[in-house]
Design an enzyme around this catalytic site. Structure first.
Site, PDB file in Angstrom:
ATOM      1  N   ASN A 123       0.865  -1.183   0.000  1.00 29.80           N
ATOM      2  CA  ASN A 123       0.000   0.000   0.000  1.00 29.80           C
ATOM      3  C   ASN A 123       0.901   1.232   0.000  1.00 29.80           C
ATOM      4  OD1 ASN A 123      -1.777   2.068   0.509  1.00 29.80           O
ATOM      5  ND2 ASN A 123      -2.283   1.410   2.601  1.00 29.80           N
ATOM      6  N   GLU A 177      -5.354  -5.557  10.332  1.00 29.95           N
ATOM      7  CA  GLU A 177      -4.397  -4.473  10.528  1.00 29.95           C
ATOM      8  C   GLU A 177      -4.689  -3.770  11.850  1.00 29.95           C
ATOM      9  OE1 GLU A 177      -2.428  -3.163   6.646  1.00 29.95           O
ATOM     10  OE2 GLU A 177      -4.180  -1.906   6.951  1.00 29.95           O
ATOM     11  N   GLU A 220      -7.050   4.168   7.783  1.00 30.42           N
ATOM     12  CA  GLU A 220      -6.908   5.614   7.525  1.00 30.42           C
ATOM     13  C   GLU A 220      -8.161   6.151   6.841  1.00 30.42           C
ATOM     14  OE1 GLU A 220      -3.108   5.402   5.577  1.00 30.42           O
ATOM     15  OE2 GLU A 220      -2.183   4.827   7.475  1.00 30.42           O
ATOM     16  N   LYS A 279       0.092   4.244  -0.259  1.00 26.86           N
ATOM     17  CA  LYS A 279      -0.553   5.436   0.333  1.00 26.86           C
ATOM     18  C   LYS A 279      -0.365   6.647  -0.588  1.00 26.86           C
ATOM     19  CE  LYS A 279       0.178   3.391   4.822  1.00 26.86           C
ATOM     20  NZ  LYS A 279      -0.031   3.525   6.243  1.00 26.86           N
ATOM     21  N   HIS A 315      -9.548   0.569   4.746  1.00 22.76           N
ATOM     22  CA  HIS A 315      -8.276   0.809   5.440  1.00 22.76           C
ATOM     23  C   HIS A 315      -8.547   1.723   6.643  1.00 22.76           C
ATOM     24  CE1 HIS A 315      -4.243   2.252   6.317  1.00 22.76           C
ATOM     25  NE2 HIS A 315      -3.806   1.180   5.688  1.00 22.76           N
ATOM     26  N   SER A 355       3.436  -2.494  10.250  1.00 25.51           N
ATOM     27  CA  SER A 355       4.876  -2.488  10.520  1.00 25.51           C
ATOM     28  C   SER A 355       5.574  -3.798  10.156  1.00 25.51           C
ATOM     29  CB  SER A 355       5.153  -2.105  11.982  1.00 25.51           C
ATOM     30  OG  SER A 355       4.706  -0.783  12.227  1.00 25.51           O
ATOM     31  N   GLY A 406       2.751  -1.273   4.302  1.00 25.04           N
ATOM     32  CA  GLY A 406       2.703   0.149   3.980  1.00 25.04           C
ATOM     33  C   GLY A 406       4.095   0.707   3.753  1.00 25.04           C
TER      34      GLY A 406
HETATM   35  C1  PEP Z   1      -0.846  -0.025   6.030  1.00 22.70           C
HETATM   36  O1  PEP Z   1      -0.994   1.182   5.977  1.00 22.70           O
HETATM   37  O2  PEP Z   1      -1.686  -0.780   5.498  1.00 22.70           O
HETATM   38  C2  PEP Z   1       0.313  -0.556   6.743  1.00 22.70           C
HETATM   39  C3  PEP Z   1       0.324  -1.806   7.072  1.00 22.70           C
HETATM   40  O3  PEP Z   1       1.313   0.341   7.011  1.00 22.70           O
HETATM   41  P1  PEP Z   1       2.764   0.010   7.659  1.00 22.70           P
HETATM   42  O4  PEP Z   1       3.270  -1.238   7.016  1.00 22.70           O
HETATM   43  O5  PEP Z   1       3.581   1.209   7.331  1.00 22.70           O
HETATM   44  O6  PEP Z   1       2.537  -0.179   9.115  1.00 22.70           O
END
Ligand code: PEP
Length: 258
Positions: free
Chosen positions: A12, A170, A100, A14, A98, A215, A236
């Site tokens: 992703n 997530e 966000e 973003k 998601h 992460s 992400g």
């Molecule tokens: C995400 O935004 O879907 C995500 C998993 O971000 P990150 O890997 O940066 O935690």
């Protein structure tokens, strides 16, 4: 990982790399993906990069996804993009719900279900995100939150039980924080999600891929994806640099060989 489900790693991006600079990264990922048979790899760049990347990746192993979709097919929805438009641009996947989107753009459980329905109708595979906030986890509400989020979308998923799709667990507290869930916590949530789905459709529960997101790095991918009910990752931050994404892809692929 379970050998009956083909692992899937999705990136992703973003709101990053929306122009020509997306091509170098996508081509690099495609090069790696070509070597890793048995692994599905999807990238979800910004809308503005999709058409150029579809042309660039045509015929290759890398699949293209969008980060959001509107639930309606057309009309007066300024700034929005329909599922048919995404398909016409070369997408086969779309992220829906998601955290966000839920947090900053008002995506509710029921709207997420409508978006998943719109995706299926256009023959786009939805990647449905669920997960608890830190406060909800601390209050012991993790499984109740997952149940509420799943409950809203489950009828749509079950109605399309044989279509391509994924669920991404997530935990919000793990997204972009560098604080990934431990394998035991991830497995507990993933097993719960699968069991909850099995209550309505054992067929779907057995085949749906449940990805972990939050992460994920090259250092923790192996432990997380080694869990029985973790079928891949939604990545992400580490998906927008080849030197961070490649080790995740390779660690996931290595598990398919073991
Ligand atoms: C995400 O935004 O879907 C995500 C998993 O971000 P990150 O890997 O940066 O935690």
């Amino acid at each position: 990982m379970n050998p009956s489900r083909r692992p899937l790693i999705a990136g992703n991006w973003k709101m990053n790399l929306g122009g020509p600079e997306s091509i170098g990264l996508a081509s690099g990922i495609a090069r790696v993906a070509r070597e890793l048979a048995g692994l599905d790899v999807v990238i979800c760049p910004p809308f503005t990069a999709l058409a150029a990347l579809a042309a660039e990746l045509d015929g290759g192993p890398l699949r293209l996804g969008a980060q959001n979709v509107h639930s309606k097919t057309s009309g007066a929805f300024t700034g929005e993009i329909s599922a048919d438009m995404l398909v016409a641009t070369g997408c086969t996947w779309v992220i829906v719900g998601h955290s966000e989107r839920r947090q900053f753009f008002g995506d509710t459980d029921s709207w997420v279900a409508e978006k998943a329905q719109a995706a299926f109708k256009a023959k786009l595979a939805p990647m449905v995100c669920v997960g608890e906030t830190e406060a909800q986890r601390e209050a012991g509400e993790t499984l109740a939150v997952l149940e509420r989020q799943l409950n809203a979308v489950l009828p749509v998923l079950v109605a399309h039980a044989r279509a391509p799709m994924a669920i991404a667990y997530e935990p919000v507290w793990a997204i972009g924080t560098g604080k990934a869930a431990g394998p035991a916590d991830a497995e507990e949530a993933h097993a719960f999600i699968r069991k909850y789905i099995a209550g309505t459709s054992e067929e779907l529960a057995a085949r749906v891929r449940v990805l972990y997101g939050g992460s994920v790095t090259g250092a923790n991918a192996r432990d997380l994806l080694g869990c029985a009910n973790v079928d891949g990752a939604l990545v992400g931050g580490a998906s927008i640099a080849i030197e961070k994404f490649e080790p995740i892809l390779r660690a996931s692929h290595a598990l398919t060989l073991s």
